[in-house]
Design a protein around this motif. Sequence first.
Motif, PDB file in Angstrom:
ATOM      1  N   ASN A  22       0.676  -1.316   0.063  1.00  0.00           N
ATOM      2  CA  ASN A  22      -0.069   0.026  -0.160  1.00  0.00           C
ATOM      3  C   ASN A  22       0.971   1.233   0.101  1.00  0.00           C
ATOM      4  O   ASN A  22       1.901   1.222  -0.629  1.00  0.00           O
ATOM      5  CB  ASN A  22      -0.860  -0.028   1.178  1.00  0.00           C
ATOM      6  CG  ASN A  22      -2.087   0.888   0.817  1.00  0.00           C
ATOM      7  OD1 ASN A  22      -2.178   2.189   1.105  1.00  0.00           O
ATOM      8  ND2 ASN A  22      -3.309   0.053   0.418  1.00  0.00           N
ATOM      9  N   ALA A  23       0.560   2.553   0.907  1.00  0.00           N
ATOM     10  CA  ALA A  23       1.335   3.588   0.714  1.00  0.00           C
ATOM     11  C   ALA A  23       2.834   3.387   0.858  1.00  0.00           C
ATOM     12  O   ALA A  23       3.110   2.371   1.734  1.00  0.00           O
ATOM     13  CB  ALA A  23       0.707   4.477   1.792  1.00  0.00           C
ATOM     14  N   PHE A  24       3.598   4.146   0.027  1.00  0.00           N
ATOM     15  CA  PHE A  24       5.211   3.941   0.354  1.00  0.00           C
ATOM     16  C   PHE A  24       5.861   5.065  -0.208  1.00  0.00           C
ATOM     17  O   PHE A  24       5.248   5.756  -0.906  1.00  0.00           O
ATOM     18  CB  PHE A  24       5.465   2.729  -0.567  1.00  0.00           C
ATOM     19  CG  PHE A  24       7.101   2.482  -0.829  1.00  0.00           C
ATOM     20  CD1 PHE A  24       7.882   2.210   0.188  1.00  0.00           C
ATOM     21  CD2 PHE A  24       7.721   2.755  -1.770  1.00  0.00           C
ATOM     22  CE1 PHE A  24       9.025   2.058  -0.122  1.00  0.00           C
ATOM     23  CE2 PHE A  24       8.851   2.915  -2.186  1.00  0.00           C
ATOM     24  CZ  PHE A  24       9.565   2.240  -1.296  1.00  0.00           C
ATOM     25  N   VAL A  25       6.829   5.493   0.652  1.00  0.00           N
ATOM     26  CA  VAL A  25       7.564   6.375   0.252  1.00  0.00           C
ATOM     27  C   VAL A  25       9.308   6.317   0.582  1.00  0.00           C
ATOM     28  O   VAL A  25       9.452   5.697   1.749  1.00  0.00           O
ATOM     29  CB  VAL A  25       7.407   7.843   0.818  1.00  0.00           C
ATOM     30  CG1 VAL A  25       7.367   7.585   2.428  1.00  0.00           C
ATOM     31  CG2 VAL A  25       7.852   9.076   0.155  1.00  0.00           C
ATOM     32  N   VAL A  26      10.227   6.724  -0.411  1.00  0.00           N
ATOM     33  CA  VAL A  26      11.298   6.860  -0.086  1.00  0.00           C
ATOM     34  C   VAL A  26      11.714   8.148   0.244  1.00  0.00           C
ATOM     35  O   VAL A  26      11.457   9.034  -0.519  1.00  0.00           O
ATOM     36  CB  VAL A  26      12.446   6.341  -1.319  1.00  0.00           C
ATOM     37  CG1 VAL A  26      13.710   6.638  -1.066  1.00  0.00           C
ATOM     38  CG2 VAL A  26      11.809   4.982  -2.026  1.00  0.00           C
ATOM     39  N   MET A  27      12.643   8.184   1.620  1.00  0.00           N
ATOM     40  CA  MET A  27      12.989   9.558   2.065  1.00  0.00           C
ATOM     41  C   MET A  27      14.323   9.571   1.684  1.00  0.00           C
ATOM     42  O   MET A  27      15.115   8.630   1.445  1.00  0.00           O
ATOM     43  CB  MET A  27      12.356   9.687   3.072  1.00  0.00           C
ATOM     44  CG  MET A  27      10.865   9.848   3.518  1.00  0.00           C
ATOM     45  SD  MET A  27      10.048  11.267   2.754  1.00  0.00           S
ATOM     46  CE  MET A  27      10.691  12.545   3.609  1.00  0.00           C
ATOM     47  N   PRO A  28      15.115  10.676   2.334  1.00  0.00           N
ATOM     48  CA  PRO A  28      16.516  10.693   2.118  1.00  0.00           C
ATOM     49  C   PRO A  28      17.432   9.707   2.765  1.00  0.00           C
ATOM     50  O   PRO A  28      18.461   9.204   2.482  1.00  0.00           O
ATOM     51  CB  PRO A  28      16.939  12.026   2.451  1.00  0.00           C
ATOM     52  CG  PRO A  28      15.857  12.895   2.199  1.00  0.00           C
ATOM     53  CD  PRO A  28      14.507  12.091   2.509  1.00  0.00           C
ATOM     54  N   ASN A  29      16.843   9.255   4.139  1.00  0.00           N
ATOM     55  CA  ASN A  29      17.712   8.335   4.718  1.00  0.00           C
ATOM     56  C   ASN A  29      16.597   7.093   5.512  1.00  0.00           C
ATOM     57  O   ASN A  29      17.204   6.585   6.382  1.00  0.00           O
ATOM     58  CB  ASN A  29      18.387   9.107   5.989  1.00  0.00           C
ATOM     59  CG  ASN A  29      17.350   9.884   6.896  1.00  0.00           C
ATOM     60  OD1 ASN A  29      16.074   9.680   6.783  1.00  0.00           O
ATOM     61  ND2 ASN A  29      17.847  10.536   7.956  1.00  0.00           N
ATOM     62  N   HIS A  30      15.513   7.024   4.774  1.00  0.00           N
ATOM     63  CA  HIS A  30      14.659   5.725   5.477  1.00  0.00           C
ATOM     64  C   HIS A  30      13.548   5.749   4.313  1.00  0.00           C
ATOM     65  O   HIS A  30      13.397   6.548   3.441  1.00  0.00           O
ATOM     66  CB  HIS A  30      14.165   6.357   6.680  1.00  0.00           C
ATOM     67  CG  HIS A  30      12.967   7.502   6.779  1.00  0.00           C
ATOM     68  ND1 HIS A  30      13.466   8.768   6.939  1.00  0.00           N
ATOM     69  CD2 HIS A  30      11.742   7.410   6.790  1.00  0.00           C
ATOM     70  CE1 HIS A  30      12.521   9.569   6.741  1.00  0.00           C
ATOM     71  NE2 HIS A  30      11.340   8.654   7.072  1.00  0.00           N
ATOM     72  N   VAL A  31      12.890   4.662   4.649  1.00  0.00           N
ATOM     73  CA  VAL A  31      11.519   4.191   3.580  1.00  0.00           C
ATOM     74  C   VAL A  31      10.613   4.121   4.635  1.00  0.00           C
ATOM     75  O   VAL A  31      10.569   3.479   5.892  1.00  0.00           O
ATOM     76  CB  VAL A  31      11.859   2.885   2.747  1.00  0.00           C
ATOM     77  CG1 VAL A  31      12.771   3.310   1.780  1.00  0.00           C
ATOM     78  CG2 VAL A  31      12.150   1.543   3.633  1.00  0.00           C
ATOM     79  N   HIS A  32       9.377   4.343   4.178  1.00  0.00           N
ATOM     80  CA  HIS A  32       8.090   4.131   4.900  1.00  0.00           C
ATOM     81  C   HIS A  32       7.114   3.280   4.058  1.00  0.00           C
ATOM     82  O   HIS A  32       7.247   3.659   3.003  1.00  0.00           O
ATOM     83  CB  HIS A  32       7.363   5.408   5.485  1.00  0.00           C
ATOM     84  CG  HIS A  32       7.988   6.161   6.619  1.00  0.00           C
ATOM     85  ND1 HIS A  32       8.084   5.716   7.619  1.00  0.00           N
ATOM     86  CD2 HIS A  32       8.117   7.579   6.332  1.00  0.00           C
ATOM     87  CE1 HIS A  32       8.506   6.625   8.474  1.00  0.00           C
ATOM     88  NE2 HIS A  32       8.631   7.859   7.551  1.00  0.00           N
ATOM     89  N   GLY A  33       6.710   2.345   4.632  1.00  0.00           N
ATOM     90  CA  GLY A  33       5.722   1.489   3.800  1.00  0.00           C
ATOM     91  C   GLY A  33       4.632   0.750   4.604  1.00  0.00           C
ATOM     92  O   GLY A  33       4.937   0.512   5.696  1.00  0.00           O
TER      93      GLY A  33
END
Length: 176
Positions: A74-85
């Motif tokens: 489902n929802a996912f994002v790559v950030m500069p120093n981590h990922v959320h999903g």
Amino acid sequence: MPDKFRNKYRISSTRLQNWDYGSNAAYFVTICTQGREHYFGDIVNGEMQLSPIGKLAEKYWMEIPQHFPFVQLNAFVVMPNHVHGIIVIDRNDDINRDAVQTPKLGVSTWKSGTLGVIINQYKRAVTINARKINPHFAWQSRYHDHIIRNDESFERICNYILSNPENWYEDRHKTD
């Protein structure tokens, strides 16, 4: 005070006791780079601009269901120093949990398709390929997970993930 094992301090597990992490559920996952190093790119005007390693992090996340067919993303994002999903484990009774094929990741069979195995294989695939670009790439050894227990929480977490780039300057994972 943390327990010791072989004369070294151990950090207690953050996992929910007596929970089967292979159970059908939605899991909110955060995985940070070692030292919160900015390997994945930069936030520009509230939008994530992926580096080549950031593109790998995104690519291998999106491939998780190819290796674990009982997983939905489902929802996912790559950030500069981590990922959320959000990873949703949704097993049918006819899927044999003890024989998950993951040939593209270099592993023929894995015992148990638990959240830990899924995250381990994701981190492994990213690491192998990211080190071809930057040999110093590394993840923190652990990851954070939260079992999503209701629709309201699911919606709130989805909104958090999707708005993460525009809220970067307030993010607790941000480093300069």
